[in-house]
Design a protein around this motif. Structure first.
Motif, PDB file in Angstrom:
ATOM      1  N   LEU A  90      -9.556 -13.175 -25.668  1.00 51.57           N
ATOM      2  CA  LEU A  90     -10.198 -12.066 -26.368  1.00 51.57           C
ATOM      3  C   LEU A  90     -10.523 -12.471 -27.799  1.00 51.57           C
ATOM      4  CD1 LEU A  90     -11.009  -9.049 -26.517  1.00 51.57           C
ATOM      5  CD2 LEU A  90      -8.636  -8.567 -27.149  1.00 51.57           C
ATOM      6  N   THR A 150     -12.910  -6.577 -30.229  1.00 55.47           N
ATOM      7  CA  THR A 150     -13.315  -5.387 -29.493  1.00 55.47           C
ATOM      8  C   THR A 150     -13.768  -4.308 -30.464  1.00 55.47           C
ATOM      9  OG1 THR A 150     -11.092  -4.429 -29.480  1.00 55.47           O
ATOM     10  CG2 THR A 150     -11.693  -5.804 -27.604  1.00 55.47           C
ATOM     11  N   GLY A 187     -16.518  -5.588 -26.018  1.00 53.47           N
ATOM     12  CA  GLY A 187     -15.785  -6.688 -26.627  1.00 53.47           C
ATOM     13  C   GLY A 187     -16.417  -8.037 -26.337  1.00 53.47           C
ATOM     14  N   TYR A 198     -15.285 -12.014 -25.467  1.00 58.69           N
ATOM     15  CA  TYR A 198     -14.288 -12.981 -25.036  1.00 58.69           C
ATOM     16  C   TYR A 198     -14.936 -14.359 -25.106  1.00 58.69           C
ATOM     17  CZ  TYR A 198     -11.419  -9.217 -23.044  1.00 58.69           C
ATOM     18  OH  TYR A 198     -10.639  -8.101 -22.874  1.00 58.69           O
TER      19      TYR A 198
END
Length: 120
Positions: free
Chosen positions: A47, A50, A35, A37
């Motif tokens: 976030l 993902t 993922g 961020y």
């Protein structure tokens, strides 16, 4: 030792595009989620998107329709295509890997971060 290396950040103008890359190396199981961020100055890390090892993706509402996460053909590589960038996208972007099949159970790894700056 698992290492994540990001690349592709930079300075762009609003409306332009950037592509971030992340390459993970080391002992990584086939059951993982990668993922992106980001953390803007004075804000908490949030976030962005993902992608699971099976290819399932999820994107934050703030980037839906503009950012696309994908896996590369090389094992444990990941990309973030960022289009129509806005000044509010300015942040340090971090690559993240959650390995669910490690001998320790869940192991979480982070890259060193890459700066994305969008000027108005």
């Amino acid at each position: 030792q698992v290492q994540l290396v990001e690349s592709g950040g930079g300075l762009v103008q609003a409306g332009e595009s950037l592509r971030l890359s992340c390459a993970a190396s080391g002992s990584i199981s086939s059951i993982n989620t990668m993922g992106w961020y980001r953390q803007a100055p004075g804000k908490q890390r949030e976030l962005v998107a993902t992608i699971s090892s099976s290819g399932s993706t999820s994107h934050a509402d703030s980037v839906k329709g503009r950012f696309t996460i994908s896996r590369g053909n090389a094992k444990n590589t990941m990309y973030l295509q960022m289009n129509s960038l806005k000044p509010e996208d300015t942040a340090v972007f971090y690559c993240n890997l959650r390995d669910y099949g490690s001998s320790k159970g869940l192991s979480v790894y982070w890259g060193q971060g890459t700066q994305v700056t969008v000027s108005s």
